[in-house]
Scaffold this active site. Sequence first.
Site, PDB file in Angstrom:
ATOM      1  N   TYR A 137       0.857  -1.184   0.000  1.00 15.26           N
ATOM      2  CA  TYR A 137       0.000   0.000   0.000  1.00 15.26           C
ATOM      3  C   TYR A 137       0.889   1.229   0.000  1.00 15.26           C
ATOM      4  CZ  TYR A 137      -3.546   3.343   1.651  1.00 15.26           C
ATOM      5  OH  TYR A 137      -4.396   4.412   1.775  1.00 15.26           O
ATOM      6  N   ASP A 168       9.290   2.477  -0.037  1.00 15.83           N
ATOM      7  CA  ASP A 168       8.273   3.176   0.741  1.00 15.83           C
ATOM      8  C   ASP A 168       8.506   2.784   2.196  1.00 15.83           C
ATOM      9  OD1 ASP A 168       6.064   3.907   2.184  1.00 15.83           O
ATOM     10  OD2 ASP A 168       4.607   3.280   0.671  1.00 15.83           O
ATOM     11  N   LYS A 218       4.777   8.913   9.262  1.00 17.94           N
ATOM     12  CA  LYS A 218       4.574   8.336  10.596  1.00 17.94           C
ATOM     13  C   LYS A 218       5.621   8.818  11.622  1.00 17.94           C
ATOM     14  CE  LYS A 218       2.031   4.387   8.688  1.00 17.94           C
ATOM     15  NZ  LYS A 218       0.650   4.653   8.995  1.00 17.94           N
TER      16      LYS A 218
HETATM   17  N1  HOZ Z   1      -2.252   3.882   6.564  1.00 16.27           N
HETATM   18  C1  HOZ Z   1      -2.527   3.305   7.841  1.00 16.27           C
HETATM   19  C2  HOZ Z   1      -1.919   1.964   7.965  1.00 16.27           C
HETATM   20  N2  HOZ Z   1      -2.058   1.137   6.853  1.00 16.27           N
HETATM   21  C3  HOZ Z   1      -3.984   3.272   8.168  1.00 16.27           C
HETATM   22  C4  HOZ Z   1      -4.337   4.554   8.780  1.00 16.27           C
HETATM   23  C5  HOZ Z   1      -5.754   4.676   9.260  1.00 16.27           C
HETATM   24  O1  HOZ Z   1      -6.628   4.081   8.638  1.00 16.27           O
HETATM   25  O2  HOZ Z   1      -5.999   5.371  10.214  1.00 16.27           O
END
Ligand code: HOZ
Length: 432
Positions: free
Chosen positions: A149, A244, A272
Amino acid sequence: MVNTTIKTTKSQEIFAAAQNLMPGGVSSPVRAFKSVGGQPIVFDRVKDAYIWDVDGNQYIDYVGTWGPAICGHAHPEVIAALHEALEKGTSFGAPSVLENVLAEMVIDAVPSIEMVRFVNSGTEACMAVLRLMRAFTNREKIIKFEGCYHGHADMFLVKAGSGVATLGLPDSPGVPKSATMNTLTAPYNDLEAVKALFAENPDEIAGVILEPVVGNAGFITPDAGFLEGLREITREHGALLVFDEVMTGFRIAYGGAQEKFGVTPDLTTLGKVIGGGLPVGAYGGRRDIMSMIAPAGPVYQAGTLSGNPLAMTAGIKTLELLQRPGTYEYLDKITQKLADGLLQIAQETGHPACGGHISAMFGLFFTCGPVHNYEDAKKSDMAKFGRFHRGMLERGVYLAPSQFEAGFTSLAHSEADIDQTLAVAREVLSSL
Ligand code: HOZ
């Protein structure tokens, strides 16, 4: 110790109201508990390794706001730095020395990064890096891996992980075919598939982007030689390699997966941890490539709140805390105890399972495995994961509400927290 009759009346009321106000009641889909059943709990506050919900229940947290809280929630030194920064204002929309400080820290830490651009999210970072890959190579196709992702930009919503996998969604409506026709996909850990794509598309592939350790299809590690192989293939074809590291950056090692595995990509995306809990993203890499970004070069990318002083401050303080001696040793020690303990308990209670950890990132699948890619991950018993998730939640342990997300520990998790988590896991797994 174990409370299996938690009351969540207020959570339920608030979430019911939220569903009329926001699609699905949430600001991001994977939070909605759709794949694990039950309703999300509504948070009131977070501190150290813990969450308190609006009904006053306390949980040990292994989501860590999806990764940023590596020093623990609301670390006093981060909060103090933020208080001081707040007094000077929340956004400048102009250069500040804080950007230089965080940029230098990132450049010093991450082997591939010689120049960096700050943005506001991982999605934004990946979107921008894709434009840069295409501009630099003058090619339009890219390769991504099934289950990885890279945010929700159109061209990445092909066989994507995270919430897309969690909800079992096909590639999203609203994404034009023209946006994804240049996105090629291969199974993770499959070098032969990557070689075949390069052979079928000579001189057309701008580069390969991947999570060097997958966190968005559950926790999946690269096979020996996979990252090295990608480095070789991309070089051979004049294409770029992009890591990534939004999840892995400053988490599985201070210098991320590229430090841990000794493979240096051309470009890297971050998010993050480098925002210490405030919205942030970044992309960076080789100076000759990054020099193409406007205003140094012609590739356009901009943002009103990019590099804002609060996010920079929280990021700087978080990285300072991570530089202290013993940090990554501690993260590895407690996470190993947790990951090994979960596997052992699953085995003793008769549940086929596999999983593992690297530093402060871990995962558990309910399949005997091994899990090398997204297809393997999908063999995990999702219904069992849902019951496991619910059982843990009811007993005060908050796990990501999806089989397709990694777990995260922090410096605030104590050995006692891990012991309690394992005791709860034994009780839940024995009852499934
Ligand atoms: N991108 C985050 C982890 N895959 C998810 C963030 C969220 O849905 O709060």
